[in-house]
Design a protein around this motif. Structure first.
Motif, short mmCIF file in Angstrom:
data_model
loop_
_atom_site.label_atom_id
_atom_site.label_comp_id
_atom_site.label_asym_id
_atom_site.label_seq_id
_atom_site.Cartn_x
_atom_site.Cartn_y
_atom_site.Cartn_z
N VAL A 154 -16.78 6.77 -69.73
CA VAL A 154 -17.26 5.63 -70.51
C VAL A 154 -16.92 4.33 -69.81
CG1 VAL A 154 -17.15 6.69 -72.82
CG2 VAL A 154 -15.12 5.55 -71.88
N TYR A 155 -17.62 3.29 -70.21
CA TYR A 155 -17.16 1.92 -69.90
C TYR A 155 -17.30 1.12 -71.19
CZ TYR A 155 -22.02 0.21 -69.58
OH TYR A 155 -23.31 -0.14 -69.86
N HIS A 156 -16.46 0.09 -71.33
CA HIS A 156 -16.44 -0.60 -72.62
C HIS A 156 -15.71 -1.92 -72.54
CE1 HIS A 156 -12.18 0.67 -73.27
NE2 HIS A 156 -12.55 1.77 -72.65
N CYS A 157 -15.86 -2.67 -73.63
CA CYS A 157 -15.05 -3.87 -73.80
C CYS A 157 -13.69 -3.40 -74.29
CB CYS A 157 -15.69 -4.80 -74.82
SG CYS A 157 -14.66 -6.25 -75.15
N HIS A 158 -12.60 -4.01 -73.80
CA HIS A 158 -11.27 -3.56 -74.20
C HIS A 158 -10.68 -4.37 -75.34
CE1 HIS A 158 -7.80 -0.98 -73.77
NE2 HIS A 158 -8.37 -0.37 -72.74
N ILE A 159 -11.47 -5.24 -75.97
CA ILE A 159 -11.06 -5.73 -77.28
C ILE A 159 -11.31 -4.55 -78.21
CG2 ILE A 159 -11.61 -7.33 -79.17
CD1 ILE A 159 -12.25 -9.43 -76.98
N LEU A 160 -10.24 -3.99 -78.77
CA LEU A 160 -10.38 -2.66 -79.39
C LEU A 160 -11.32 -2.68 -80.60
CD1 LEU A 160 -6.74 -1.30 -79.04
CD2 LEU A 160 -8.67 -1.06 -77.48
N GLU A 161 -11.38 -3.82 -81.32
CA GLU A 161 -12.31 -3.91 -82.44
C GLU A 161 -13.76 -3.91 -81.93
OE1 GLU A 161 -9.52 -5.70 -82.22
OE2 GLU A 161 -8.39 -4.91 -83.92
N GLU B 134 -14.69 -2.35 -79.02
CA GLU B 134 -14.87 -0.99 -78.51
C GLU B 134 -15.23 -0.02 -79.64
OE1 GLU B 134 -11.43 0.37 -76.37
OE2 GLU B 134 -11.99 2.47 -76.55
N ASP B 135 -14.49 -0.12 -80.75
CA ASP B 135 -14.72 0.79 -81.88
C ASP B 135 -16.05 0.52 -82.59
OD1 ASP B 135 -12.50 2.39 -81.72
OD2 ASP B 135 -11.34 1.29 -83.23
N HIS B 136 -16.52 -0.69 -82.46
CA HIS B 136 -17.76 -1.07 -83.16
C HIS B 136 -18.87 -1.21 -82.13
CE1 HIS B 136 -19.60 -3.80 -86.55
NE2 HIS B 136 -20.19 -2.63 -86.48
N ASP B 137 -18.98 -0.17 -81.30
CA ASP B 137 -20.14 0.03 -80.45
C ASP B 137 -20.24 -0.79 -79.17
OD1 ASP B 137 -21.75 1.22 -83.19
OD2 ASP B 137 -21.86 2.21 -81.27
#
Ligand code: C2O
Ligand code: CU
Ligand code: CU
Length: 526
Positions: free
Chosen positions: A493-500, A502-505
């Motif tokens: 995966v790749y993602h934004c690391h602001i966890l809120e 990341e969890d919200h798509d």
């Protein structure tokens, strides 16, 4: 209650002992358990979840080239103690409330050991997610020596599991690095910086509601928020701790393990930081900086020289980053404006450590070798409940794979941020290099899709010119990074690391694929 800052000494996380040690491998067992932890001596013990009953988890130290096998055991209760939003994907009522999967952030590992968000499992492996394949994870540790960190990555509840305490450091070492004679032993200290808010009774606070204008009748409660920052800064599990430092050089392995908060750090003595390493290991040369901005999940390897400070001097590590970064509220000088304190004491022995002018060779990627360029837009939309929804390329996590880089081929990823805030974008499997950031006309881009540069490309900061697994993508810029996936193929995966986020798509799957067979080649594996 107002907690008094600089009251508790900085704890140093224990180094975990392997259960078995082979010729070139080690085996560890790590349990995730619920327990009570005291974050400050004026605060009642707080219910947390931690690895091996510690917050942060114990540090795992390995030698480059040693294979580490870890059985990550979920011994957690069946009920979560933080507010679960059942409207998020994979958090529906058919899903077990407490599920975990461990990701070693920054590690170059096979997909089966990477902690894919859907490879979660519950207590004692009773239930497993659709992508669960194995219990024992294998880390080859063949990459450059550096500080990584392990943390929970379960789909839809990563923000809650990490906030509950599921995070720890992992350090790869090598002979070559030891030969540099950097400060070591008790003069090398990990600093895991996080933020929390506490209720009156000492329990952890995490928001359970979010307000939108004219909410639909089925608006989720609890609801995720677009980001959460606590008002109390925690280092290695203590609120605003202090550390006694001798008049000499120290090496600090700094990790920002916060959900949303960035830190813009300075030393109140006006001294400079000497940064020697970034996410993926040592820089080519040390760089001197008055200020360091560290995003969630970033690591900075920093030397601070206290040798010219008088004994008795107190130095505060301060923070001036706004939250959300960098357009929200200014930090409060009495709470989130400070991180910890150093108290200088006399030297107990001579400081024979050094910071060499040359640290390590970094082979630069070149733009002219790029085989493929991908655009990754950061988009702000709304979900079905009118809550803000951050996405990558306008896709949600469950949409199919769109990024399928060929193993070993150099790619240029252009992260286009037309929004308001800085997003820390993290890629799994590899370390990459930052090429530049180019300012663009965001209005023109959102209206027509045309990229209009409004200024010259800006080179990465001196402390960003090493290996990175996370890049700060500021608004109004195209951030260009050079990435080469390998040696493994498969799903990451790749993602934004602001966890809120990341969890919200704000996370996407990615497939590293084998090169396509060329017809002229006779031998073909497929
Ligand atoms: Cu530190 Cu995918 O995360
Ligand atoms: Cu990662
Ligand atoms: Cu984000």
């Amino acid at each position: 209650m107002r907690l008094r800052p600089f009251m508790d000494p900085l704890p140093i996380p224990k180094v975990l002992k392997p259960k078995e040690r082979g010729k070139n491998s080690t085996y560890y067992e790590v349990r995730m358990v619920e327990f009570f932890h005291q974050f400050h001596s004026q605060l009642s013990p707080t219910k947390v979840w931690g690895y091996e009953g510690q917050v942060p988890g114990p540090t795992i130290e390995v030698e480059q080239g040693e294979t580490t096998n870890v059985l990550w055991i979920n011994n957690l209760p069946d009920k979560h103690f933080l507010p679960i939003d059942r409207s998020l994907h994979s958090s529906g009522h058919n899903m077990p409330e407490v599920r975990t999967v461990v990701h070693l952030h920054g590690a170059e590992v096979e997909p089966e050991s990477d902690g894919y968000p859907d490879a979660w499992y519950t207590n004692n492996f009773q239930k497993c997610g659709p992508r669960f394949t194995r219990k024992v994870y294998t880390y080859p540790n063949t990459q450059r020596p550096t500080a990584l960190w392990y943390h929970d990555h379960a789909l839809g509840i990563t923000r809650l599991n990490v906030y509950a305490g599921l995070a720890g450091m992992y350090i790869i070492r090598s002979e070559e690095e030891r030969a540099l004679n950097l400060p070591s032993g008790i003069y090398e200290i990990p600093l895991v910086i996080q933020d929390k808010t506490f209720n009156e009774d000492g329990s952890l606070f995490y928001p359970s509601t979010f307000e939108v204008p004219n909410p639909p009748p089925d608006f989720p409660n609890p609801s995720i928020t677009p980001g959460f920052a606590g008002d109390t800064i925690i280092v290695n599990g203590k609120a605003w701790p202090y550390l006694e430092v001798e008049q000499r050089k120290y090496r600090f392995r700094i990790l920002n393990g916060s959900n949303e908060r960035f830190y813009k750090m300075r030393l109140s003595s006006g001294q400079q930081f000497i940064q020697i390493g970034s996410d993926g290991g040592l820089l080519e040369r040390p760089v001197r900086l008055d200020e360091i901005t560290i995003a969630p999940a970033e690591r900075m390897d920093v030397v601070i020289d206290f040798s010219n400070q008088e004994p008795g001097t107190s130095i505060t590590l301060t923070n001036s980053a706004r939250t959300p970064f960098d357009f929200g509220a200014e930090p409060d000088p009495s709470t989130d404006g400070r991180i910890m304190q150093f108290r200088v004491i006399p030297r107990t022995s001579e400081d024979t450590s050094t910071v060499p002018q040359f640290l390590s060779r970094i082979k630069r990627y070149h733009e002219c070798d790029v085989k493929r360029t991908r655009d990754i837009t950061i988009d702000v939309g709304q979900d079905e409940y009118a809550r803000p929804l951050f996405m990558l390329n306008n896709h949600e996590f469950m949409d199919g794979v769109a990024e399928d880089p060929v193993v070993g081929e150099l790619e240029c990823w252009r992260i286009i941020n037309t929004g308001l805030g800085v997003h820390p974008i993290h890629l799994h499997q590899i370390q990459f290099q930052i090429l530049d950031r180019i300012p663009i006309d965001t209005a023109a881009y959102t209206q027509t899709g045309q990229i209009r540069y409004t200024g010259e490309p800006e080179s990465p900061l001196p402390n960003e010119r090493g290996w990175k697994d996370l890049v700060q993508a500021p608004p109004g810029y195209i951030t260009r990074i050079l990435v080469k996936f390998g040696p493994y193929t498969g799903r990451y995966v790749y993602h934004c690391h602001i966890l809120e986020h990341e969890d919200h798509d704000m996370m996407r799957p990615l497939d590293v694929v084998k090169p396509k067979c060329k017809p002229e080649k006779k031998l073909c594996e497929e």
